[in-house]
Write a protein that holds these residues in place. Structure first.
Motif, short mmCIF file in Angstrom:
data_model
loop_
_atom_site.label_atom_id
_atom_site.label_comp_id
_atom_site.label_asym_id
_atom_site.label_seq_id
_atom_site.Cartn_x
_atom_site.Cartn_y
_atom_site.Cartn_z
N ALA A 115 0.80 -1.23 0.00
CA ALA A 115 0.00 0.00 0.00
C ALA A 115 0.83 1.27 0.00
O ALA A 115 0.28 2.36 -0.08
N GLU B 179 -3.00 5.80 4.08
CA GLU B 179 -3.80 5.88 5.30
C GLU B 179 -5.27 6.04 4.91
O GLU B 179 -5.59 6.29 3.74
N ALA C 21 -8.19 -3.23 2.52
CA ALA C 21 -6.85 -2.86 2.97
C ALA C 21 -6.54 -3.64 4.24
O ALA C 21 -7.44 -4.15 4.92
N PHE D 40 -4.04 -3.54 7.87
CA PHE D 40 -3.14 -2.80 8.74
C PHE D 40 -3.04 -3.51 10.08
O PHE D 40 -3.86 -4.37 10.41
N TYR E 261 -1.71 1.72 6.10
CA TYR E 261 -2.02 0.46 5.44
C TYR E 261 -0.75 -0.23 4.96
O TYR E 261 0.15 0.41 4.41
#
Length: 286
Positions: free
Chosen positions: A139, A143, A172, A174, A187
């Protein structure tokens, strides 16, 4: 015994071919009448011509173009066998193509059905999830507030280059942490659920084919806004801590359009989920 002649209407009924088609076949020299009355211009056909029409009908039924049917008429038996083998291969390719579309539709429907089965938005829930195959890419430090930038577009371009039926669900990943500020979230990966085998075969070194494992997940869904995002993420992580669940994955975040109207402001629904250990399961990251 004199061979019977059939009018164009009679041959149309016998062979189940429209009069319009028979006239067109005559015009392009594909299937001509045996006799045309010079006084009336009526077309007449012999019994012996019916098997010629059978070949045209059969090849047209499987989608063979008229120009190729014309070529097939001139082939001997051995050549016609080779021709039919080629047609068989083309039909198989069409079937595979349609089966691929069917699978894509089925997978998109599953995602949409899931949206309809969410509990109340903003409510944490526990669910057993099946494995989901995904294509993911790094990514590049994205964010939540910069979700739809060029990095996301790169993933979207890969998906759309392989299928006409486009996936509308992206996601995504995280780290699972207790976040106090939206800016702290970064991410690691963007991903899209795999819809079809075409997408798998198109994966390049910039992308990775992997899975979201099956198991027990703690989830929450909500309408996206920066305020909602942080508040609901904190609800999720607090629930995990309060109930003493052991997280064994990163957070998987799905974002889905709420509507598709170009006349309305864009709105998205976000679902977050984190896998937690079953009783006796090792607390290991996927």
């Amino acid at each position: 015994m004199k061979e019977k002649l059939y009018s164009i209407g009679e041959i149309s009924r016998l062979a189940n071919v429209s009069i319009k088609a028979l006239r067109y076949y005559d015009k392009i020299d594909l299937f001509k009448p045996a006799y045309i009355d010079p006084d009336t211009n009526y077309r007449y056909y012999r019994d012996s011509q019916l098997y010629h029409l059978d070949l045209i009908k059969s090849l047209k039924y499987i989608g063979t173009p008229l120009e190729e049917i014309r070529l097939a008429q001139e082939l001997d038996s051995e050549e016609l066998l080779t021709f039919l083998e080629k047609q068989e291969k083309q039909v198989r390719e069409k079937i595979d193509f349609l089966l691929n579309i069917e699978q894509s539709i089925t997978n998109v429907k599953k995602g949409m059905q899931r949206q309809l089965e969410y509990p109340s938005l903003g409510e944490v829930y526990v669910v057993e999830e099946e494995e989901v195959r995904i294509i993911r890419m790094e990514a590049e430090g994205m964010e939540p507030e910069s979700l739809f930038n060029a990095s996301y577009s790169k993933l979207k371009m890969l998906i759309e280059s392989t299928d006409g039926f486009t996936n509308t669900s992206y996601g995504a990943m995280f780290h699972f942490e207790h976040y106090a500020n939206l800016k702290d979230i970064s991410y690691m990966y963007l991903f899209s659920p795999v819809l079809s085998k075409n997408q798998i075969s198109a994966v390049t070194p910039d992308f990775e084919l992997t899975t979201i494992p099956k198991g027990k997940y703690i989830c929450i869904a909500f309408h996206f806004s920066p305020e909602n995002y942080l508040r609901n993420l904190q609800k999720l992580t607090k629930y995990v801590g309060d109930h003493q669940f052991q997280p064994i994955s990163d957070i998987f975040e799905f974002f889905i359009p709420i509507h598709y109207s170009p006349k309305k402001q864009e709105e998205f629904r976000v679902e977050m989920r984190v896998r937690v250990a079953e009783t006796g399961e090792e607390p290991k990251k996927n």
